[in-house]
Design a protein around this motif. Structure first.
Motif, mmCIF file in Angstrom:
data_model
loop_
_atom_site.group_PDB
_atom_site.id
_atom_site.type_symbol
_atom_site.label_atom_id
_atom_site.label_comp_id
_atom_site.label_asym_id
_atom_site.label_seq_id
_atom_site.Cartn_x
_atom_site.Cartn_y
_atom_site.Cartn_z
ATOM 1 N N SER A 70 0.830 -1.202 0.000
ATOM 2 C CA SER A 70 0.000 0.000 0.000
ATOM 3 C C SER A 70 0.867 1.254 0.000
ATOM 4 N N HIS A 71 0.241 2.355 -0.380
ATOM 5 C CA HIS A 71 0.891 3.656 -0.334
ATOM 6 C C HIS A 71 0.759 4.233 1.080
ATOM 7 N N PRO A 72 1.717 5.046 1.504
ATOM 8 C CA PRO A 72 1.580 5.729 2.795
ATOM 9 C C PRO A 72 0.340 6.618 2.793
ATOM 10 N N GLU A 73 -0.327 6.710 3.940
ATOM 11 C CA GLU A 73 -1.550 7.494 4.038
ATOM 12 C C GLU A 73 -1.332 8.891 4.597
ATOM 13 N N VAL A 74 -0.221 9.120 5.280
ATOM 14 C CA VAL A 74 0.049 10.398 5.935
ATOM 15 C C VAL A 74 1.082 11.177 5.112
ATOM 16 N N VAL A 75 0.799 12.462 4.878
ATOM 17 C CA VAL A 75 1.737 13.316 4.138
ATOM 18 C C VAL A 75 3.092 13.312 4.850
ATOM 19 N N GLY A 76 4.155 13.109 4.093
ATOM 20 C CA GLY A 76 5.510 13.062 4.631
ATOM 21 C C GLY A 76 5.966 11.670 5.027
ATOM 22 N N GLN A 77 5.034 10.731 5.094
ATOM 23 C CA GLN A 77 5.363 9.360 5.474
ATOM 24 C C GLN A 77 6.008 8.623 4.304
ATOM 25 N N SER A 78 7.020 7.822 4.631
ATOM 26 C CA SER A 78 7.699 7.003 3.619
ATOM 27 C C SER A 78 7.640 5.548 4.023
ATOM 28 N N TYR A 79 7.539 4.689 3.033
ATOM 29 C CA TYR A 79 7.688 3.248 3.236
ATOM 30 C C TYR A 79 8.957 2.842 2.500
#
Length: 112
Positions: free
Chosen positions: A50-59
């Motif tokens: 999945s893509h990160p849901e929070v702005v600025g968050q990285s996986y």
């Protein structure tokens, strides 16, 4: 082909690095396979996760799969690369590696 050093390299492919997906094809890499023989290639690339849901968050250490179901006994994740994805507000950026073979290319979509 999203692979450096090949004669069929995609015009916008610059090798391993950070990419923002833009254009008429879409603005993000899909979270499920578009299917074999899609995205202008044999083995379509997609984000297995999945893509990160929070702005600025990285996986980090995400897996990008390449769908080779059209070949005998292969799956929608027959080959893969590792990368990263970061949520930048209205868009995502991806750290992408060269694809496993020149039959593959990363896909884009307007929907996750």
């Amino acid at each position: 082909c999203d692979m450096t050093g090949t004669r069929d390299v995609s015009l916008d492919w610059k090798g391993a690095g950070w990419y923002r997906i833009m254009g008429p094809a879409g603005a993000r890499i899909p979270e499920k396979s578009a299917g074999w023989l899609q995205c202008g290639t044999h083995d379509s690339g997609w984000l297995n996760g999945s893509h990160p849901e929070v702005v600025g968050q990285s996986y980090g250490d995400v897996t990008f799969c390449f769908d080779a179901k059209g070949y005998v006994n292969l799956t929608d994740c027959a080959a893969s690369t590792q990368g990263m994805v970061t949520h930048c507000g209205d868009y995502f950026v991806y750290f992408l590696q060269d694809v496993p073979s020149c039959n593959a290319r990363y896909c884009a979509t307007h929907h996750i």
